[in-house]
Design a protein around this motif. Structure first.
Motif, PDB file in Angstrom:
ATOM      1  N   LEU A 156      37.469  34.047  45.652  1.00 26.96           N
ATOM      2  CA  LEU A 156      37.510  34.968  46.783  1.00 26.96           C
ATOM      3  C   LEU A 156      38.843  35.690  46.912  1.00 26.96           C
ATOM      4  CD1 LEU A 156      35.705  32.678  49.391  1.00 26.96           C
ATOM      5  CD2 LEU A 156      34.706  34.592  48.112  1.00 26.96           C
ATOM      6  N   GLY A 157      39.810  35.325  46.089  1.00 26.20           N
ATOM      7  CA  GLY A 157      41.102  35.983  46.134  1.00 26.20           C
ATOM      8  C   GLY A 157      41.879  35.678  47.393  1.00 26.20           C
ATOM      9  N   LEU A 158      41.709  34.480  47.950  1.00 27.36           N
ATOM     10  CA  LEU A 158      42.410  34.130  49.188  1.00 27.36           C
ATOM     11  C   LEU A 158      43.891  33.872  48.906  1.00 27.36           C
ATOM     12  CD1 LEU A 158      39.801  31.768  50.905  1.00 27.36           C
ATOM     13  CD2 LEU A 158      40.085  34.254  51.143  1.00 27.36           C
ATOM     14  N   PRO A 159      44.759  34.197  49.867  1.00 25.55           N
ATOM     15  CA  PRO A 159      46.209  33.999  49.659  1.00 25.55           C
ATOM     16  C   PRO A 159      46.538  32.547  49.314  1.00 25.55           C
ATOM     17  CG  PRO A 159      45.797  35.297  51.638  1.00 25.55           C
ATOM     18  CD  PRO A 159      44.458  34.792  51.182  1.00 25.55           C
ATOM     19  N   GLY A 160      47.411  32.386  48.329  1.00 22.92           N
ATOM     20  CA  GLY A 160      47.871  31.055  47.943  1.00 22.92           C
ATOM     21  C   GLY A 160      47.040  30.384  46.878  1.00 22.92           C
ATOM     22  N   ALA A 161      45.840  30.921  46.557  1.00 24.35           N
ATOM     23  CA  ALA A 161      44.992  30.315  45.516  1.00 24.35           C
ATOM     24  C   ALA A 161      45.516  30.721  44.146  1.00 24.35           C
ATOM     25  CB  ALA A 161      43.546  30.774  45.687  1.00 24.35           C
ATOM     26  N   LEU A 162      45.689  29.754  43.264  1.00 23.11           N
ATOM     27  CA  LEU A 162      46.264  30.017  41.946  1.00 23.11           C
ATOM     28  C   LEU A 162      45.234  29.777  40.844  1.00 23.11           C
ATOM     29  CD1 LEU A 162      49.766  28.326  42.359  1.00 23.11           C
ATOM     30  CD2 LEU A 162      49.232  30.765  42.427  1.00 23.11           C
ATOM     31  N   PRO A 163      45.218  30.643  39.807  1.00 20.76           N
ATOM     32  CA  PRO A 163      44.275  30.466  38.693  1.00 20.76           C
ATOM     33  C   PRO A 163      44.731  29.375  37.738  1.00 20.76           C
ATOM     34  CG  PRO A 163      45.693  32.345  38.271  1.00 20.76           C
ATOM     35  CD  PRO A 163      46.058  31.846  39.644  1.00 20.76           C
ATOM     36  N   VAL A 164      43.779  28.637  37.189  1.00 16.33           N
ATOM     37  CA  VAL A 164      44.032  27.655  36.129  1.00 16.33           C
ATOM     38  C   VAL A 164      43.061  27.974  34.993  1.00 16.33           C
ATOM     39  CG1 VAL A 164      44.019  25.221  35.475  1.00 16.33           C
ATOM     40  CG2 VAL A 164      44.753  25.899  37.778  1.00 16.33           C
ATOM     41  N   LEU A 165      43.581  28.251  33.817  1.00 19.42           N
ATOM     42  CA  LEU A 165      42.748  28.717  32.702  1.00 19.42           C
ATOM     43  C   LEU A 165      41.804  27.631  32.207  1.00 19.42           C
ATOM     44  CD1 LEU A 165      42.033  30.883  30.599  1.00 19.42           C
ATOM     45  CD2 LEU A 165      44.004  30.131  29.254  1.00 19.42           C
ATOM     46  N   ASN A 166      40.552  28.024  31.968  1.00 21.26           N
ATOM     47  CA  ASN A 166      39.502  27.149  31.456  1.00 21.26           C
ATOM     48  C   ASN A 166      39.699  26.965  29.943  1.00 21.26           C
ATOM     49  OD1 ASN A 166      37.054  26.093  30.454  1.00 21.26           O
ATOM     50  ND2 ASN A 166      35.856  27.071  32.067  1.00 21.26           N
TER      51      ASN A 166
END
Length: 491
Positions: free
Chosen positions: A53-63
């Motif tokens: 959802l692109g919420l502030p503070g959410a960070l991506p972790v690569l699969n």
């Protein structure tokens, strides 16, 4: 035949130039940068999390599995794998992209410099370059809904948002719509063999955009290209490219200028329509994704990944032709899918004659499956049944006619071949003395045909074979019967 009415002479003056961008969703268990389930469908906005959802503070972790699938796909299409690649932010604002950017790869993709071979107009292999294969995430989906009050409302479903993709970009080496069709067919076949995607166009797991331009033959520069988007079958892509080539030639011949734009294919009308102008290149303001480190796929990891690379279709066809004495067309059909090829090889290795196995599958089973509108997976006859049938033919215990009758029973009752054979068990007559007696009786009863044979009309031997087969209720051994009929008539 021209689609738009342009004469063949005018069409022959121009050289089409086509490049393809193919987006392939990867068949991972979870999404590209979060743990959400990667699955088609579901209630809207239920396969989502703060990262999707692109919420502030959410960070991506690569699969990790997405990387492995990308490497497998790249190697299968002869790409060079970069040991270090970089994820970038591709910035654009659209309702189905809640972050306001897409995580993609730009100047340092995971793979480059691949190729595939497709048959040209003469059937000779033609090399089509593949510029790059890069990883990215999919966007969500806009759903447009019209109401009785004539107001169209648009809803956003973010279930697809974050699905791992690879984009495969070809060089502008394609010159005809048929070459486009062959390239896509071959690419899909290879990807299915690797298992990295189900390539389901109806569900959007394989999508293709075609960049089409035309130029006068002999010209040094390509013409202005138009991008044909959102075509949901290879057959329609071929039609769309054919139409777009002729449309552009018509514009030029009338003194106009081809507009650089995106166009949509309308299959009902058999034509493309302008979607939006692309006269000015979009400035996506690419910059390295600050929340993801450089991706390093070293030699050891590549070696480990490539252990899962299966025997690919072309190599498998060549081996099967040599190993099982198949012709090229039969090998093409039997390797159409990895499952089909596996089933054939299972049966071929068990049977006394792999050639008979191939003939039963391709001639007898396929025709009945088509007639019954069944898939190979729905066949009542298993591969074990095919092995039994092939061995009975090989040993002479069954004739071709008997086999056909038994297979008809299998499809009528939807039972496997061993069960039907055990119940009906027709016995082929291979006793020479018994067949000789029937041949003598038929010859004695048909003096006119005997005279015709003696007069040089040797094809009349087939009449006697048919009469004996009728008398034996189809159970006489065909090879032995043919031999005895000719021997008796010659005597």
């Amino acid at each position: 035949m021209s689609i738009t009415g342009i004469s063949p002479e005018v069409l022959a003056k121009y050289q089409p130039v086509i490049g393809l961008e193919v987006h392939v969703q990867l068949l991972t268990a979870s999404k590209a940068f979060c743990g959400c389930v990667n699955k088609y469908g579901g209630d809207p906005n239920t396969h989502v999390c703060p990262t999707c959802l692109g919420l502030p503070g959410a960070l991506p972790v690569l699969n990790r599995q997405a990387v492995e699938f990308a490497v497998l796909a790249a190697k299968a299409i002869n790409c060079e794998i970069r040991e270090t690649s970089v994820f970038s932010r591709k910035n654009y604002f659209y309702p189905d992209s809640p972050k306001g950017y897409q995580i993609s790869q730009f100047d340092k993709p995971i793979a480059e410099n691949g190729f595939l071979y497709v048959p040209d107009a003469s059937g000779a292999p033609k090399k089509i370059g593949i510029t790059r294969l890069h990883m990215e995430e999919d966007a969500g989906k806009s759903v447009h809904d019209g109401f009785a009050d004539s107001v169209t409302r648009t809803y956003i479903d973010l279930n697809r948002c974050g699905t791992p993709l690879v984009e495969i970009v070809s060089e502008p080496d394609l010159r005809t719509a048929d070459e486009v069709f062959e390239y896509l067919t071959k690419l899909k076949e290879i990807l299915l063999y690797t298992g990295v995607s189900d390539c389901n166009m109806e569900e959007g797991s394989l999508r293709c955009d075609a960049n089409v331009s035309v130029m006068l033959k002999g010209a040094k520069e390509f013409g202005t290209k138009a991008e044909v988007k959102n075509v949901n079958s290879f057959r329609y892509i071929r039609s769309a490219v054919e139409y777009e080539i002729e449309r552009q030639i018509g514009v030029i011949e009338e003194g106009g200028r081809v507009t650089q734009e995106s166009r949509l294919w309308n299959n009902a009308e058999g034509r493309t329509y302008s979607m939006r102008s692309k006269e000015q290149a979009h400035d996506y303001r690419y910059f390295p994704e600050p929340d993801l480190p450089v991706l390093v796929v070293g030699a050891a990891w590549q070696e480990e990944i490539l252990k899962a690379l299966p025997e690919l279709p072309e190599a498998r066809r060549a081996r099967m032709i040599a190993e099982y004495d198949l012709n090229q067309q039969d090998a093409m059909t039997l390797t159409a899918t990895q499952t089909f090829a596996d089933q054939f090889e299972f049966a071929a290795k068990k049977a006394k004659s792999p050639k008979r196995v191939a003939n039963i599958i391709l001639s007898e089973l396929t025709s009945r499956l088509n007639l019954a509108e069944l898939t190979q997976e729905q066949s009542p006859v298993s591969m074990e049944g095919v092995v039994l049938a092939a061995d009975l033919l090989e040993s002479g215990d069954l004739s071709s006619k008997m086999l056909k009758q038994l297979l008809d029973s299998c499809f009528a009752t939807m039972e496997d071949f061993p069960a039907v054979y055990e119940r009906e068990k027709p016995q082929q007559i291979s006793d020479t003395s018994v067949i000789e007696k029937m041949v003598d009786e038929v010859i004695a009863a048909n003096p006119k045909q005997v005279e015709q044979f003696k007069g040089g009309k040797r094809t009349v031997a087939a009449f006697f074979v048919g009469q004996v087969m009728k008398a034996s209720k189809g159970q006489a051994n065909p090879a032995l019967l043919n031999e005895l009929v000719v021997k008796k008539l010659d005597a």
